[in-house]
Design a protein around this motif. Structure first.
Motif: not given
Lengths: 187, 391
Positions: B209-225
């Motif tokens: 998922v982290s890589n998918s997000i990065l592939g769509q938006n290089p500045t987007a952050k994936f936060l997990v708790g």
């Protein structure tokens, strides 16, 4: 109600210590919690789950009336920390019937004071309060002081927590199976 | 006689001079402004009629307008108030909170409050500049989620900078969807710790998922708790989270419990924040949760202020309020009060005129210094005077 249980425990402990043919010991029990999560999200289905938890300890105080009947009181604690929403102090009140020299049957009531804070987090919302469970089981005596015991506990009140993934998904207990070992010495 | 006459002239001259001096002093004294109390002054930014200026203002911002001197007379004596005139008092009142530059407050609130009125209040009164957007329960297909995003945008949130998508399930990943991929933040709660094992993630799921997000938006952050901490006895997943964090460049971690200690017996999670900073590295812990319900233990035992201060100490420039499981939304007022004190929010205030009318038969019987002495409830009139106050 909770205070009542503590007073009852102390009273029983005090009385048992005064009676002859009493015994004292401690127990360790491995338990299997079978529960049902009712899903309120379209992404997950409702289903039953089985989890084994390794941490429950009890003191045991018993009084033998005759060769067949014994009453036993077991105050203790059951902890799964954040792994489950079922954590807290417990008290079991049981009657034991000696089927033979080595085997016995067990019937009684287990009282569980469920804690909230120990397990609560963003996805876990335990139900605080007192739970009563019907207890039935059997055991095998090893030597004079040890025993191995199997218990089945069925809850009168089932809903003990909520799994939260943006929506509250109720968690209901189906049953608990415990496998315990105990040591007990005559006082 | 000559001497007596000369003395009289001198005395008269002195008397005239003294009277003149007293008159001049009195004249000046009437126009002299109130001296600000230096101990109580705070620097504020004042906006008066569109002009912004820095000035010092007394903490007691009320004043009574004394119309009587201008009107002159009508009372018992010439310098006393005109009893027939209403009493006017001036007060500064909070109109809204606004974020402090470089600081952002975020909120995840309960599903029941997804409506325009509450969202507008969150954005334009409380000053939250980050918002967690959850999926509606009937989220497949995501048309309702798209409507929800539009609702957020209608009150002033920007999708690409202000919204955080809550990924509620590993079976509900939409990070490549055109409506979702612009989000600057994506979050999932306790993915490795979920009680419902069918909904429990693996480290590989997180990395994907982290890589998918990065592939769509290089500045987007994936936060997990995660609720696991240094006190965890069984089922410690922190090494797995660290493995995930180390395999990705756009992922960050948050602590999702609100206590600490072996039995969660310490009502303060800040030691876990410090532990996370050390365990995962400062650069992978950029924000934390404060619990609206969980960090409120009753009046006199509210942790919001302390935690917001500690967040400052950690150098976080955003902090999230977790209110997803509670209906006690009135506590947001308290939270924002603390956020103002800890310099996460500023107060935008407007000056109001409170006008009181005397109810007594003879208006002169109302004590103008005592509002309980026969005065009506005030009518409130807003003025054009506004100011921005920092703590």
């Amino acid at each position: 109600m909770r205070n009542g249980i503590y007073i009852l425990t102390l009273t029983v402990l005090f009385n048992i210590n005064l009676i002859a043919q009493s015994s004292f010991g401690f127990r360790y029990e491995l338990y299997n919690l079978n529960y049902h999560i009712s899903s309120n999200s379209v992404n997950n289905e409702s289903s039953d789950y089985n989890e084994v938890f390794p941490f429950s300890f009890y003191l045991s105080l018993s009084h033998q009336f005759d060769n067949k009947f014994t009453i036993t009181v077991r105050p203790g604690i059951l902890l799964a920390w954040g792994l489950s929403q079922y954590n807290g102090l417990e008290l079991s009140l049981c009657a034991k019937y000696n089927i033979s020299d080595n085997f016995y049957a067990l019937v009684g009531l287990n009282l569980h004071d469920n804690w909230y804070k120990i397990a609560h987090s963003n996805t876990k919302y335990p139900e605080e309060g007192l739970f009563q469970l019907f207890l039935v089981g059997g055991g095998f005596k090893l030597l004079n002081v040890a025993s191995v015991e199997l218990q089945f506990l069925y809850p009168f009140k089932k809903h003990f927590g909520n799994y939260f993934n943006n929506y509250f998904n109720p968690i209901d207990m189906n049953y608990i199976i415990k496998l315990g070992v105990g040591l007990e010495w005559e006082l | 006689m000559k001497e007596v006459g000369s003395k009289s002239i001198h005395f008269f001259t002195y008397f005239l001079t003294a009277s003149l001096v007293i008159l001049i002093f009195n004249f000046c004294a009437e126009k002299k402004p109130t001296e600000p109390n230096e101990l109580q002054t705070k620097t504020i930014l004042s906006k008066l009629g569109g002009a912004r200026s820095e000035l010092n203002l007394s903490a007691d911002s009320t004043k009574t307008k004394d119309k009587d001197k201008k009107k002159g007379g009508g009372g018992i004596g010439p310098n006393l108030p005109d009893c027939n005139l209403p009493l006017e008092k001036y007060y500064w009142e909070l109109e809204k909170y606004i974020p402090v530059e470089g600081k952002r407050l975020g909120i995840w609130f309960h599903e029941d409050y997804w409506n325009n009125e509450f969202l507008n209040r969150i954005r334009n009164f409380y000053g939250f500049s980050l918002l967690a957007v959850t999926w509606p329960s009937d989220n497949n297909p995501p048309s309702n989620m798209i409507n929800r995003i539009s609702l957020c945008e209608s009150v002033g949130f920007y999708k690409s900078t202000d919204l955080m998508e809550i990924i509620d399930s590993k079976n509900n990943i939409w990070v490549t969807h055109p409506a979702i991929r612009d989000f600057s933040l994506h979050y999932t709660d306790e993915p490795l710790d979920r009680e419902q094992s069918s909904d429990r993630w693996s480290v590989q799921d997180l990395v994907t998922v982290s890589n998918s997000i990065l592939g769509q938006n290089p500045t987007a952050k994936f936060l997990v708790g995660t609720p696991k901490n240094q006190y965890t006895v069984f089922g410690n997943t922190l090494p797995d989270y660290r493995s995930f964090i180390n395999q990705t460049i756009n992922s960050f971690i948050m602590y999702t419990d609100y206590e600490s200690g072996a039995f969660n017996n310490i009502n303060d999670q800040s030691s876990c924040w410090t532990y996370f900073d050390n365990y995962f590295g400062n650069n992978r812990v950029i924000t934390q949760w404060i619990g609206l319900e969980e960090d409120y233990h009753g009046i006199g035992d509210i942790e919001y202020g302390n935690l917001l201060g500690i967040a400052n100490d950690h150098g976080y420039n955003q902090i999230w309020l977790y209110a997803a499981g509670t209906h006690n939304i009135d506590r947001i007022d308290i939270y924002c009060g603390y956020a103002f004190q800890k310099r996460w929010l500023k107060r935008f205030e407007r000056q109001y005129i409170y006008t009181y009318t005397c109810f007594k038969p003879n208006p002169c019987d109302c004590d103008r210094n005592n509002l309980t002495d026969g005065w009506s409830l005030p009518t409130k009139t807003p003025t054009q005077n506004t100011r921005i106050v920092t703590y």
